[in-house]
Scaffold this motif. Structure first.
Motif, PDB file in Angstrom:
ATOM      1  N   ARG A 355       0.823  -1.228   0.000  1.00  0.00           N
ATOM      2  CA  ARG A 355       0.000   0.000   0.000  1.00  0.00           C
ATOM      3  C   ARG A 355       0.853   1.272   0.000  1.00  0.00           C
ATOM      4  O   ARG A 355       0.368   2.367  -0.299  1.00  0.00           O
ATOM      5  N   GLU A 356       2.133   1.123   0.367  1.00  0.00           N
ATOM      6  CA  GLU A 356       3.029   2.289   0.425  1.00  0.00           C
ATOM      7  C   GLU A 356       3.089   3.013  -0.922  1.00  0.00           C
ATOM      8  O   GLU A 356       3.149   4.250  -0.968  1.00  0.00           O
ATOM      9  N   VAL A 357       3.050   2.256  -2.017  1.00  0.00           N
ATOM     10  CA  VAL A 357       3.185   2.882  -3.347  1.00  0.00           C
ATOM     11  C   VAL A 357       2.038   3.872  -3.572  1.00  0.00           C
ATOM     12  O   VAL A 357       2.252   5.010  -4.001  1.00  0.00           O
ATOM     13  N   GLY A 358       0.814   3.448  -3.246  1.00  0.00           N
ATOM     14  CA  GLY A 358      -0.341   4.333  -3.390  1.00  0.00           C
ATOM     15  C   GLY A 358      -0.264   5.537  -2.463  1.00  0.00           C
ATOM     16  O   GLY A 358      -0.664   6.650  -2.839  1.00  0.00           O
ATOM     17  N   LEU A 359       0.272   5.340  -1.256  1.00  0.00           N
ATOM     18  CA  LEU A 359       0.415   6.459  -0.312  1.00  0.00           C
ATOM     19  C   LEU A 359       1.450   7.469  -0.805  1.00  0.00           C
ATOM     20  O   LEU A 359       1.308   8.678  -0.581  1.00  0.00           O
ATOM     21  N   MET A 360       2.482   6.981  -1.485  1.00  0.00           N
ATOM     22  CA  MET A 360       3.490   7.893  -2.033  1.00  0.00           C
ATOM     23  C   MET A 360       2.849   8.811  -3.083  1.00  0.00           C
ATOM     24  O   MET A 360       3.300   9.941  -3.296  1.00  0.00           O
ATOM     25  N   VAL A 361       1.786   8.314  -3.701  1.00  0.00           N
ATOM     26  CA  VAL A 361       1.051   9.119  -4.679  1.00  0.00           C
ATOM     27  C   VAL A 361       0.042  10.030  -3.967  1.00  0.00           C
ATOM     28  O   VAL A 361       0.051  11.251  -4.131  1.00  0.00           O
ATOM     29  N   SER A 362      -0.817   9.422  -3.124  1.00  0.00           N
ATOM     30  CA  SER A 362      -1.923  10.189  -2.527  1.00  0.00           C
ATOM     31  C   SER A 362      -1.446  11.160  -1.448  1.00  0.00           C
ATOM     32  O   SER A 362      -1.946  12.279  -1.339  1.00  0.00           O
ATOM     33  N   LYS A 363      -0.462  10.759  -0.637  1.00  0.00           N
ATOM     34  CA  LYS A 363       0.021  11.629   0.448  1.00  0.00           C
ATOM     35  C   LYS A 363       1.268  12.419   0.050  1.00  0.00           C
ATOM     36  O   LYS A 363       1.473  13.533   0.512  1.00  0.00           O
ATOM     37  N   ALA A 371       6.524   6.831  -8.286  1.00  0.00           N
ATOM     38  CA  ALA A 371       6.384   5.977  -7.100  1.00  0.00           C
ATOM     39  C   ALA A 371       6.836   4.555  -7.424  1.00  0.00           C
ATOM     40  O   ALA A 371       7.490   3.888  -6.615  1.00  0.00           O
ATOM     41  N   LEU A 372       6.523   4.093  -8.626  1.00  0.00           N
ATOM     42  CA  LEU A 372       6.925   2.734  -9.019  1.00  0.00           C
ATOM     43  C   LEU A 372       8.443   2.653  -9.235  1.00  0.00           C
ATOM     44  O   LEU A 372       9.064   1.638  -8.905  1.00  0.00           O
ATOM     45  N   ILE A 373       9.029   3.723  -9.750  1.00  0.00           N
ATOM     46  CA  ILE A 373      10.495   3.758  -9.894  1.00  0.00           C
ATOM     47  C   ILE A 373      11.141   3.668  -8.507  1.00  0.00           C
ATOM     48  O   ILE A 373      12.085   2.905  -8.293  1.00  0.00           O
ATOM     49  N   ILE A 401       7.471  -9.927 -10.253  1.00  0.00           N
ATOM     50  CA  ILE A 401       6.120 -10.167  -9.745  1.00  0.00           C
ATOM     51  C   ILE A 401       5.116  -9.945 -10.876  1.00  0.00           C
ATOM     52  O   ILE A 401       5.426  -9.308 -11.878  1.00  0.00           O
ATOM     53  N   ALA A 402       3.920 -10.508 -10.696  1.00  0.00           N
ATOM     54  CA  ALA A 402       2.821 -10.249 -11.625  1.00  0.00           C
ATOM     55  C   ALA A 402       1.678  -9.627 -10.838  1.00  0.00           C
ATOM     56  O   ALA A 402       1.334 -10.089  -9.741  1.00  0.00           O
ATOM     57  N   VAL A 403       1.132  -8.524 -11.377  1.00  0.00           N
ATOM     58  CA  VAL A 403       0.058  -7.803 -10.687  1.00  0.00           C
ATOM     59  C   VAL A 403      -1.115  -7.582 -11.632  1.00  0.00           C
ATOM     60  O   VAL A 403      -0.970  -7.652 -12.857  1.00  0.00           O
ATOM     61  N   GLU A 404      -2.280  -7.296 -11.041  1.00  0.00           N
ATOM     62  CA  GLU A 404      -3.487  -6.994 -11.830  1.00  0.00           C
ATOM     63  C   GLU A 404      -3.448  -5.528 -12.246  1.00  0.00           C
ATOM     64  O   GLU A 404      -3.187  -4.666 -11.419  1.00  0.00           O
ATOM     65  N   ILE A 409      -0.012   3.469 -14.153  1.00  0.00           N
ATOM     66  CA  ILE A 409      -1.137   4.405 -14.184  1.00  0.00           C
ATOM     67  C   ILE A 409      -1.872   4.405 -12.846  1.00  0.00           C
ATOM     68  O   ILE A 409      -2.261   5.448 -12.339  1.00  0.00           O
ATOM     69  N   ASP A 410      -2.018   3.199 -12.266  1.00  0.00           N
ATOM     70  CA  ASP A 410      -2.788   3.054 -11.028  1.00  0.00           C
ATOM     71  C   ASP A 410      -1.971   2.245 -10.012  1.00  0.00           C
ATOM     72  O   ASP A 410      -1.780   1.043 -10.180  1.00  0.00           O
ATOM     73  N   SER A 411      -1.515   2.936  -8.945  1.00  0.00           N
ATOM     74  CA  SER A 411      -0.649   2.284  -7.957  1.00  0.00           C
ATOM     75  C   SER A 411      -1.342   1.156  -7.208  1.00  0.00           C
ATOM     76  O   SER A 411      -0.678   0.300  -6.616  1.00  0.00           O
TER      77      SER A 411
END
Ligand SMILES: [Zn+2]
Length: 430
Positions: A355-363, A371-373, A401-404, A409-411
């Protein structure tokens, strides 16, 4: 010539013994988070390394096919700040006053290492735990006895007397005496010489990085604040000795003055960086110091508020830091400071680390790509592992890893992890 042939034979023999070829078929492939994604591709893994990448869906004879055609395959993530041997939902120092022995903490570490791998992390750096316990976890996983990510460890984090890493912090006087008599705080040091000695002892024990508490901490029960703890001279002694031992140095630092002091001492990464100010950000940029924001930990401490588990001093420090959630990262990002992903799990559960990746974007205000880099390339660069992991280049370790969905575009994509491979070994997902 003869030598060359003998060497080639040896390589072939080794290959024959451990050869397991995988064909990982990707619907979308991210080789390097700083480059555009590719369409359908197949990653061929041989002997734990990326042998080649083929366009489209292929399946070489004899290869184990991993069908991820509905997923995005990408480099495994690196978390530069975890605590594998600790449980979430309880302040770290409770390990000393509850039932946990160091061997028991090692078993917790193995469990949490697997959780981190399942969350998409193929490399993690443990920044504080019993030295023997975290080294045991690192080595058992590296030997393939237990599934988990590549692990680097600091062992005990250096602290001032009464500071964030002193096991006696906040205890009643009788217990302080008992803790000191039992030497339960081996990493407490005062003055240049003691701190140099403490670094040498950790290096001799076999740690990979030296962590020190440049400032006070949120979750210790003490009331010594969140500003600078070690003196400038002590910090310089710690960092210089770490570098002399060929180790990186990481500084836990919340207050602006402590961040600046640790940066000027030459530390390789600032952990938390909560109250970073302009002067600190400029100094970090000038020194090439990495920033690891541990935004997920803020959600962990938020959950502890009002739980009765925190001392009044700790409650106050928690409220102080929560008001700053993401601001330090945002300033660092805007200033052009190098950023690596760090979560401070187990403050929040290890299972939530992605969830940290999304927080790096939102917060923190980062773009999903940046954030992905930070999540894939930042940690390896900070730790000197870029030649080995962080991108899916030929010859590198098969850490993927493989993700959905599309994480560029979307963390949130990285919170849906379908497959994980560490050094060519698939991680059991359940
Ligand atoms: Zn931490």
């Amino acid at each position: 010539m003869i030598r060359a042939i003998a060497f080639a034979a040896l390589v072939l023999q080794t290959t024959a013994v451990s050869a397991e070829t995988y064909a990982i078929q990707a619907g979308r492939l991210i080789v390097d988070a700083s480059q555009p994604a590719r369409g359908p591709s197949t990653v061929i893994v041989e002997n734990g390394r990326i042998a080649r990448i083929e366009p489209g869906t292929t399946a070489p004879a004899g290869a184990t096919v991993v069908d991820m055609r509905s997923k995005t395959v990408m480099p495994g993530m690196t978390d530069v700040h975890v605590h594998l041997t600790m449980n979430s939902g309880e302040p770290w120092y409770q390990g000393y006053t509850q039932k946990y022995s160091n061997p028991y903490e090692a078993t917790l570490g193995l469990t949490h290492a697997l959780e981190m791998a399942r969350a998409g992390f193929t490399t993690v750096r443990d920044l504080g735990g019993d030295t023997s316990a975290v080294i045991a976890v690192r080595d058992a996983v590296a030997e393939g006895r237990f599934p988990g990510p590549r692990i680097k460890v600091s062992g005990e984090a250096l602290s001032i007397i009464g500071g964030h890493g002193d096991a006696a912090t906040g205890l009643p006087p009788q217990m302080v005496e008992a803790v000191n008599e039992a030497h339960l705080s081996p990493a407490v040091c005062t003055g240049v010489e003691e701190c140099q000695k403490a670094v040498r002892e950790l290096a001799a024990a076999g740690v990979d990085v030296i962590k020190f508490h440049a400032t006070g901490g949120v979750l210790d029960p003490g009331a010594m604040g969140l500003e600078q703890h070690f003196t400038n001279e002590e910090m310089k002694a710690i960092v210089d000795m770490a570098h002399a031992m060929h180790l990186k140095a990481a500084a836990h630092a919340h207050g602006a003055g402590g961040i600046l002091a640790a940066t000027n001492a030459g530390v390789d990464s600032i952990e938390h960086g909560t109250f970073l100010d302009e002067a600190g950000a400029r100094a970090m940029k000038a020194h090439g110091t990495y920033f690891s924001a541990t935004l997920l930990a803020f959600s962990g401490v938020e959950r502890l508020l009002g739980s009765g588990k925190l001392s009044p001093a700790s409650e106050a420090k928690t409220r102080q830091t929560l008001s700053q959630w993401g601001k330090g990262l945002n300033l660092a990002y805007r200033t052009g400071v190098k950023i690596a992903l760090g979560t401070d799990s187990a403050v929040a559960p290890h299972t939530e680390a992605n969830r940290e990746v999304g927080l790096m974007v939102s917060k923190g205000g980062m773009t999903p790509r940046d954030a992905l880099i930070a999540a894939t390339k930042g940690g390896p660069d900070l730790m000197g592992l870029s030649g080995e992991t962080g991108t899916l280049d030929t010859g590198k370790s098969a850490d993927l890893i493989a993700v959905e969905g599309d994480p560029l575009i979307d963390s949130a994509a990285v919170t849906h992890v379908a497959y994980v491979m560490v050094q060519g070994r698939p991680i059991p997902m359940q």
